[in-house]
Design a protein around this motif. Structure first.
Motif, PDB file in Angstrom:
ATOM      1  N   GLU A 171     -48.466  59.533 -91.231  1.00 35.23           N
ATOM      2  CA  GLU A 171     -47.846  59.776 -89.920  1.00 35.23           C
ATOM      3  C   GLU A 171     -46.321  59.639 -89.989  1.00 35.23           C
ATOM      4  O   GLU A 171     -45.810  58.620 -90.464  1.00 35.23           O
ATOM      5  CB  GLU A 171     -48.372  58.767 -88.898  1.00 35.23           C
ATOM      6  CG  GLU A 171     -47.731  58.921 -87.533  1.00 35.23           C
ATOM      7  CD  GLU A 171     -47.972  57.716 -86.618  1.00 35.23           C
ATOM      8  OE1 GLU A 171     -47.310  57.633 -85.580  1.00 35.23           O
ATOM      9  OE2 GLU A 171     -48.816  56.861 -86.967  1.00 35.23           O
ATOM     10  N   PRO A 172     -45.565  60.616 -89.525  1.00 37.65           N
ATOM     11  CA  PRO A 172     -44.102  60.472 -89.456  1.00 37.65           C
ATOM     12  C   PRO A 172     -43.735  59.401 -88.421  1.00 37.65           C
ATOM     13  O   PRO A 172     -44.339  59.326 -87.349  1.00 37.65           O
ATOM     14  CB  PRO A 172     -43.614  61.853 -89.011  1.00 37.65           C
ATOM     15  CG  PRO A 172     -44.760  62.777 -89.284  1.00 37.65           C
ATOM     16  CD  PRO A 172     -45.999  61.960 -89.111  1.00 37.65           C
ATOM     17  N   VAL A 173     -42.785  58.565 -88.780  1.00 35.54           N
ATOM     18  CA  VAL A 173     -42.341  57.489 -87.892  1.00 35.54           C
ATOM     19  C   VAL A 173     -40.832  57.601 -87.722  1.00 35.54           C
ATOM     20  O   VAL A 173     -40.104  57.831 -88.693  1.00 35.54           O
ATOM     21  CB  VAL A 173     -42.694  56.101 -88.468  1.00 35.54           C
ATOM     22  CG1 VAL A 173     -42.142  54.989 -87.571  1.00 35.54           C
ATOM     23  CG2 VAL A 173     -44.195  55.961 -88.624  1.00 35.54           C
ATOM     24  N   THR A 174     -40.391  57.433 -86.483  1.00 41.08           N
ATOM     25  CA  THR A 174     -38.956  57.400 -86.198  1.00 41.08           C
ATOM     26  C   THR A 174     -38.602  56.009 -85.697  1.00 41.08           C
ATOM     27  O   THR A 174     -39.182  55.530 -84.715  1.00 41.08           O
ATOM     28  CB  THR A 174     -38.564  58.453 -85.147  1.00 41.08           C
ATOM     29  OG1 THR A 174     -38.881  59.761 -85.654  1.00 41.08           O
ATOM     30  CG2 THR A 174     -37.066  58.389 -84.842  1.00 41.08           C
ATOM     31  N   ALA A 175     -37.676  55.364 -86.389  1.00 39.53           N
ATOM     32  CA  ALA A 175     -37.253  54.020 -86.000  1.00 39.53           C
ATOM     33  C   ALA A 175     -35.894  53.731 -86.625  1.00 39.53           C
ATOM     34  O   ALA A 175     -35.591  54.216 -87.721  1.00 39.53           O
ATOM     35  CB  ALA A 175     -38.272  52.976 -86.465  1.00 39.53           C
ATOM     36  N   GLU A 176     -35.105  52.945 -85.920  1.00 40.86           N
ATOM     37  CA  GLU A 176     -33.784  52.538 -86.411  1.00 40.86           C
ATOM     38  C   GLU A 176     -32.923  53.741 -86.812  1.00 40.86           C
ATOM     39  O   GLU A 176     -32.086  53.664 -87.707  1.00 40.86           O
ATOM     40  CB  GLU A 176     -33.922  51.603 -87.623  1.00 40.86           C
ATOM     41  CG  GLU A 176     -34.893  50.451 -87.436  1.00 40.86           C
ATOM     42  CD  GLU A 176     -34.440  49.458 -86.380  1.00 40.86           C
ATOM     43  OE1 GLU A 176     -33.243  49.448 -86.037  1.00 40.86           O
ATOM     44  OE2 GLU A 176     -35.297  48.693 -85.889  1.00 40.86           O
ATOM     45  N   GLY A 177     -33.140  54.868 -86.140  1.00 41.83           N
ATOM     46  CA  GLY A 177     -32.346  56.057 -86.429  1.00 41.83           C
ATOM     47  C   GLY A 177     -32.834  56.869 -87.616  1.00 41.83           C
ATOM     48  O   GLY A 177     -32.161  57.823 -88.028  1.00 41.83           O
ATOM     49  N   TYR A 178     -33.993  56.517 -88.187  1.00 41.61           N
ATOM     50  CA  TYR A 178     -34.528  57.234 -89.341  1.00 41.61           C
ATOM     51  C   TYR A 178     -35.908  57.802 -89.002  1.00 41.61           C
ATOM     52  O   TYR A 178     -36.634  57.252 -88.177  1.00 41.61           O
ATOM     53  CB  TYR A 178     -34.678  56.312 -90.546  1.00 41.61           C
ATOM     54  CG  TYR A 178     -33.392  55.697 -91.042  1.00 41.61           C
ATOM     55  CD1 TYR A 178     -32.594  56.367 -91.960  1.00 41.61           C
ATOM     56  CD2 TYR A 178     -32.986  54.448 -90.571  1.00 41.61           C
ATOM     57  CE1 TYR A 178     -31.406  55.806 -92.414  1.00 41.61           C
ATOM     58  CE2 TYR A 178     -31.792  53.877 -91.022  1.00 41.61           C
ATOM     59  CZ  TYR A 178     -31.012  54.552 -91.942  1.00 41.61           C
ATOM     60  OH  TYR A 178     -29.839  54.007 -92.379  1.00 41.61           O
ATOM     61  N   THR A 179     -36.244  58.899 -89.675  1.00 35.63           N
ATOM     62  CA  THR A 179     -37.596  59.453 -89.587  1.00 35.63           C
ATOM     63  C   THR A 179     -38.138  59.575 -91.002  1.00 35.63           C
ATOM     64  O   THR A 179     -37.460  60.069 -91.900  1.00 35.63           O
ATOM     65  CB  THR A 179     -37.597  60.824 -88.902  1.00 35.63           C
ATOM     66  OG1 THR A 179     -37.124  60.684 -87.554  1.00 35.63           O
ATOM     67  CG2 THR A 179     -39.003  61.410 -88.872  1.00 35.63           C
ATOM     68  N   ASN A 180     -39.364  59.090 -91.216  1.00 37.20           N
ATOM     69  CA  ASN A 180     -39.963  59.096 -92.544  1.00 37.20           C
ATOM     70  C   ASN A 180     -41.478  59.136 -92.394  1.00 37.20           C
ATOM     71  O   ASN A 180     -42.038  58.473 -91.515  1.00 37.20           O
ATOM     72  CB  ASN A 180     -39.537  57.837 -93.319  1.00 37.20           C
ATOM     73  CG  ASN A 180     -39.868  57.916 -94.797  1.00 37.20           C
ATOM     74  OD1 ASN A 180     -40.472  58.889 -95.258  1.00 37.20           O
ATOM     75  ND2 ASN A 180     -39.486  56.894 -95.544  1.00 37.20           N
ATOM     76  N   ASP A 181     -42.144  59.906 -93.244  1.00 33.19           N
ATOM     77  CA  ASP A 181     -43.612  59.952 -93.195  1.00 33.19           C
ATOM     78  C   ASP A 181     -44.243  59.162 -94.332  1.00 33.19           C
ATOM     79  O   ASP A 181     -45.457  59.227 -94.551  1.00 33.19           O
ATOM     80  CB  ASP A 181     -44.108  61.401 -93.222  1.00 33.19           C
ATOM     81  CG  ASP A 181     -43.907  62.081 -94.576  1.00 33.19           C
ATOM     82  OD1 ASP A 181     -43.145  61.532 -95.414  1.00 33.19           O
ATOM     83  OD2 ASP A 181     -44.510  63.149 -94.805  1.00 33.19           O
ATOM     84  N   ALA A 182     -43.443  58.399 -95.104  1.00 30.51           N
ATOM     85  CA  ALA A 182     -43.968  57.620 -96.221  1.00 30.51           C
ATOM     86  C   ALA A 182     -44.407  56.236 -95.748  1.00 30.51           C
ATOM     87  O   ALA A 182     -43.705  55.564 -94.991  1.00 30.51           O
ATOM     88  CB  ALA A 182     -42.920  57.494 -97.321  1.00 30.51           C
ATOM     89  N   TRP A 183     -45.585  55.812 -96.220  1.00 29.40           N
ATOM     90  CA  TRP A 183     -46.118  54.489 -95.916  1.00 29.40           C
ATOM     91  C   TRP A 183     -46.495  53.800 -97.226  1.00 29.40           C
ATOM     92  O   TRP A 183     -46.939  54.451 -98.180  1.00 29.40           O
ATOM     93  CB  TRP A 183     -47.377  54.595 -95.050  1.00 29.40           C
ATOM     94  CG  TRP A 183     -47.117  54.982 -93.629  1.00 29.40           C
ATOM     95  CD1 TRP A 183     -46.771  56.223 -93.169  1.00 29.40           C
ATOM     96  CD2 TRP A 183     -47.205  54.137 -92.489  1.00 29.40           C
ATOM     97  NE1 TRP A 183     -46.638  56.204 -91.805  1.00 29.40           N
ATOM     98  CE2 TRP A 183     -46.894  54.930 -91.354  1.00 29.40           C
ATOM     99  CE3 TRP A 183     -47.511  52.795 -92.301  1.00 29.40           C
ATOM    100  CZ2 TRP A 183     -46.893  54.429 -90.070  1.00 29.40           C
ATOM    101  CZ3 TRP A 183     -47.511  52.279 -91.013  1.00 29.40           C
ATOM    102  CH2 TRP A 183     -47.195  53.091 -89.908  1.00 29.40           C
ATOM    103  N   SER A 184     -46.339  52.479 -97.283  1.00 31.36           N
ATOM    104  CA  SER A 184     -46.666  51.708 -98.478  1.00 31.36           C
ATOM    105  C   SER A 184     -47.806  50.746 -98.190  1.00 31.36           C
ATOM    106  O   SER A 184     -47.882  50.162 -97.103  1.00 31.36           O
ATOM    107  CB  SER A 184     -45.446  50.924 -98.958  1.00 31.36           C
ATOM    108  OG  SER A 184     -44.463  51.800 -99.484  1.00 31.36           O
TER     109      SER A 184
END
Length: 300
Positions: free
Chosen positions: A260-273
Motif C-alpha cells: 500500500e502506498p503511504v503518504t506521511a511527513e511529506g513523503y510517499t512510498n509503497d515499500a514496507w519492511s
C-alpha cells in the motif's frame, strides 16, 4: 609514700580535667545545619540501600560487555526510580513524569533518575557505546541485539550476569531488570523507591530473559525515526496496529515488499519492511535510509 600519693593525686586531677574538657567540648559543638542533616540523611538512605545486597557480577561466564553493563547499573544504586526517567535524547538520568495510574509517582517530576528500561538503556550504553537498547522494556526484550532467549520455565539456571529479565503478559513487556548472578538482580522497580538489588522474582507474570550481544550491528539492522510510530499486522495502514515506537528505535528487518502506498511527513512510498521480532510491518517512510533499503531482500 609522699611521692606516690602526690603522683596519684596528679593523675587523678589530670583525668578529671580531661573528662571535663571532653564534656565541655561536646556540649559546645554547634548543632548540625538543616543542609548538613539533609546530606547525612541522604547518605544514610544510600548506605541502607547498598546494605540490602551486594551489587556486582556474582557469577562467572558473562561477556566483557555484559559485565560492564552490570557495573554501570550498580553505580546507580540509591538513585531514584522515576517514571519515564532515562529516556532523554542521550542515555542518562532525567527527571520523570507523573504516571496517571500510580499515585506514588506524584513526585517523579522532581526526582532525577531512571525507570526500569531507562536504567537498562544507560547500562548498555556505558558498556558498549552508542545507544543499542533505546525504547521501552518491550522494545528492549525484542531488540535485534538479542543473542539468545530463555523461557520462564528455565528459571535462572542458564542465565549469566548482564542478561535481561522481563515481566509481562499478553505479549507486552512492562518491566525489565539486569541479572547479577546467584539469583539476584539490579532494578529500578517502581515510583517511591530507589534503584536496588533484589531477589529474582520467578512467579507471577515473569516472561523469561534475553542475552544481549550489542557490539556489532547485526545484518539487516536499521533505525526508525520519528515519534509514536505504529507497526501493523499487514503491510497496510488499515490492518490492526501491533506496536508503537515512542522514538527512534533499532530494529532488524528481515525483508521488504511493495504494498500500500503511504503518504506521511511529506513523503510517499509503497515499500514496507517486516520486523521479525515484532511480527509486524512498518512503512519504509519511518526507516532511516533510502525508500527501498539497500541489502534487504524482497519478501516472497
Amino acid at each position: 609514700m609522699t611521692m606516690r600519693r602526690t603522683a596519684l593525686a596528679a593523675v587523678t586531677a589530670l583525668t578529671l580535667t580531661a573528662a571535663w574538657a571532653g564534656t565541655h567540648t561536646a556540649a559546645a559543638a554547634p548543632p548540625k545545619t538543616a543542609e548538613a542533616a539533609k546530606t547525612a540523611e541522604a547518605a544514610k538512605t544510600v548506605k541502607a540501600v547498598k546494605a540490602a545486597g551486594e551489587c556486582a557480577v556474582l557469577a562467572p561466564g558473562a561477556s566483557a560487555v555484559a559485565e560492564k553493563a552490570v557495573a554501570a547499573a550498580c553505580e546507580q544504586i540509591g538513585v531514584w526510580y522515576t517514571w519515564g526517567g532515562g529516556h532523554g535524547p542521550r542515555p542518562g538520568p532525567t527527571y520523570g513524569q507523573v504516571d496517571p495510574s500510580d499515585p506514588d509517582s506524584a513526585h517523579d517530576p522532581e526526582r532525577l533518575g531512571f525507570d526500569c528500561s531507562g536504567l537498562v538503556r544507560y547500562a548498555y550504553h556505558r558498556a558498549a557505546g552508542g545507544d543499542p537498547l533505546s525504547g521501552n522494556a518491550h522494545h528492549q526484550f525484542h531488540s535485534p541485539h538479542v543473542q539468545q532467549r530463555f523461557t520462564a520455565a528455565q528459571g535462572t539456571g542458564p542465565l549469566l550476569p548482564g542478561d535481561l529479565l522481563a515481566w509481562g503478559s499478553g505479549g507486552s513487556i512492562h518491566h525489565i531488570a539486569l541479572y547479577l548472578g546467584a539469583g539476584k538482580m539490579v532494578e529500578a522497580r517502581e515510583s517511591g523507591t530507589r534503584i536496588t538489588v533484589s531477589d529474582v522474582r520467578l512467579g507471577g507474570d515473569y516472561a523469561g530473559a534475553v542475552r544481549i550481544a550489542p557490539p556489532a550491528a547485526a545484518p539487516g539492522t536499521f533505525s526508525t525515526w520519528g515519534t509514536d510510530v505504529w507497526t501493523h499486522r499487514e503491510p497496510s495502514t488499515a490492518s490492526p496496529r501491533v506496536h508503537k515506537f515512542p522514538g527512534p528505535t533499532t530494529v532488524r528487518i528481515e525483508c521488504q515488499k511493495h504494498a500500500e502506498p503511504v503518504t506521511a511527513e511529506g513523503y510517499t512510498n509503497d515499500a514496507w519492511s517486516y520486523l521479525p521480532e515484532y511480527g509486524a510491518w512498518i512503512t519504509n517512510i519511518y526507516i532511516k535510509g533510502p525508500a527501498w533499503l539497500d541489502g534487504v531482500r524482497t519478501c516472497p
